[in-house]
Design a protein around this motif. Structure first.
Motif, PDB file in Angstrom:
ATOM      1  N   GLU A   1      41.940  38.844  37.821  1.00  0.00           N
ATOM      2  CA  GLU A   1      42.854  37.865  37.238  1.00  0.00           C
ATOM      3  C   GLU A   1      42.077  36.850  36.410  1.00  0.00           C
TER       4      GLU A   1
ATOM      5  N   ASP B   1      46.001  44.891  39.178  1.00  0.00           N
ATOM      6  CA  ASP B   1      45.746  45.193  40.593  1.00  0.00           C
ATOM      7  C   ASP B   1      45.518  46.682  40.831  1.00  0.00           C
TER       8      ASP B   1
ATOM      9  N   ASN C   1      38.299  46.691  45.344  1.00  0.00           N
ATOM     10  CA  ASN C   1      39.264  47.667  45.862  1.00  0.00           C
ATOM     11  C   ASN C   1      38.906  48.126  47.270  1.00  0.00           C
TER      12      ASN C   1
ATOM     13  N   GLU D   1      43.336  36.258  47.651  1.00  0.00           N
ATOM     14  CA  GLU D   1      44.353  36.121  46.617  1.00  0.00           C
ATOM     15  C   GLU D   1      45.482  35.248  47.135  1.00  0.00           C
TER      16      GLU D   1
ATOM     17  N   THR E   1      46.477  39.428  34.700  1.00  0.00           N
ATOM     18  CA  THR E   1      46.497  39.871  36.082  1.00  0.00           C
ATOM     19  C   THR E   1      46.606  41.388  36.119  1.00  0.00           C
TER      20      THR E   1
ATOM     21  N   SER F   1      35.763  39.387  47.810  1.00  0.00           N
ATOM     22  CA  SER F   1      36.657  38.681  46.890  1.00  0.00           C
ATOM     23  C   SER F   1      36.036  37.335  46.555  1.00  0.00           C
TER      24      SER F   1
ATOM     25  N   ASP G   1      43.100  49.833  43.963  1.00  0.00           N
ATOM     26  CA  ASP G   1      43.860  48.626  44.277  1.00  0.00           C
ATOM     27  C   ASP G   1      43.056  47.347  44.089  1.00  0.00           C
TER      28      ASP G   1
ATOM     29  N   VAL H   1      41.734  43.944  42.337  1.00  0.00           N
ATOM     30  CA  VAL H   1      42.452  42.880  41.629  1.00  0.00           C
ATOM     31  C   VAL H   1      41.500  42.149  40.692  1.00  0.00           C
TER      32      VAL H   1
END
Length: 241
Positions: A182, A194, A172, A239, A192, A70, A178, A180
């Motif tokens: 943004e 997800d 994911n 996040e 946004t 991330s 899943d 994300v």
């Protein structure tokens, strides 16, 4: 981890791990962009009849010895009055292309299948009726069409002014939908999602922040165009942090 690339010295471009089309990139003294986050900035020039722009890559394995799952990134963007694209094109964003390896994929019709490369570059559109430029992400992901998926933000940019562009990505869970993605413009969230699927294997990570300034699919720039980038910032972040 955090890193900040300010274009305030003649050697600032050396901070990138890889660079292509250097002839189109220079450090501007700010005289053509009025005021900005700094007086100096990175000038990117699209010659008439060319697709590029610039191709600048900050690769995390080389620079921080890891490929995060991330990451948050921020940069400032200024579209000159000359910036009137004839079709969509590419802007900076995250990627894991693994170019030159068996996992190479995630751009240029190299379809993402979960075991190879992926990307989530920025994207710009043609001017709207008011002359403003819609922006978003252009994503190579599992289940994509041949040339990727447009994820347009609820935002347009006026030419002739600076904008802060922020992005967050969280890859994911391998095999799950899943992921994300943004986006923010001037600290206002304008996108946004997800439900992205980029990888099926845990050792596929965020390999690079790819400053890919590219005009078109098959159509080159219809006239000489210029944009500016400044204050590029990265941070590994979960996040909501």
């Amino acid at each position: 981890m955090e890193a900040n690339l300010s274009f305030n010295t003649p050697t600032a471009l050396e901070s990138f791990t890889e660079r292509f089309h250097d002839e189109h990139v220079s450090i501007s003294d700010g005289s053509t962009t009025d005021s900005g986050p700094d007086r100096t900035s990175c000038e990117v020039f699209f010659p008439e009849g060319s697709h590029y722009g610039a191709d600048l890559s900050y690769q995390f394995r080389d620079e921080i010895e890891t490929e995060p799952d991330s990451m948050y990134a921020s940069y400032w963007l200024y579209l000159d009055e000359t910036f009137q694209p004839a079709t969509d094109g590419k802007l900076p964003g995250f990627a894991g292309r693994y170019a030159g390896t068996a996992r190479e994929g995630g751009w240029g019709s190299r379809i993402t299948d979960g075991t190879n490369g992926w990307s989530a570059r920025g994207v710009f559109d043609t001017p709207d009726a008011d002359g403003n430029i819609r922006v978003g992400n252009y994503v190579y992901h599992v289940g994509m069409d041949t040339y990727g998926t447009f994820a347009w933000w609820d935002a347009t940019l006026e030419r002739g002014r600076w904008y802060q562009i922020d992005q967050y990505i969280e890859l994911n869970t391998p095999g799950e939908n899943d992921g994300v993605l943004e986006g923010w413009v001037n600290q206002e969230q304008v996108y946004t999602s997800d439900d992205w699927h980029w990888r099926d294997e845990a050792d596929i990570g965020i390999q690079e922040f790819w400053c890919n300034f590219y005009h078109g699919n098959v159509d080159p720039a219809p006239q000489a165009m210029t944009l500016y980038m400044d204050n590029l910032y990265f941070e590994t972040r979960s996040e909501g942090a």
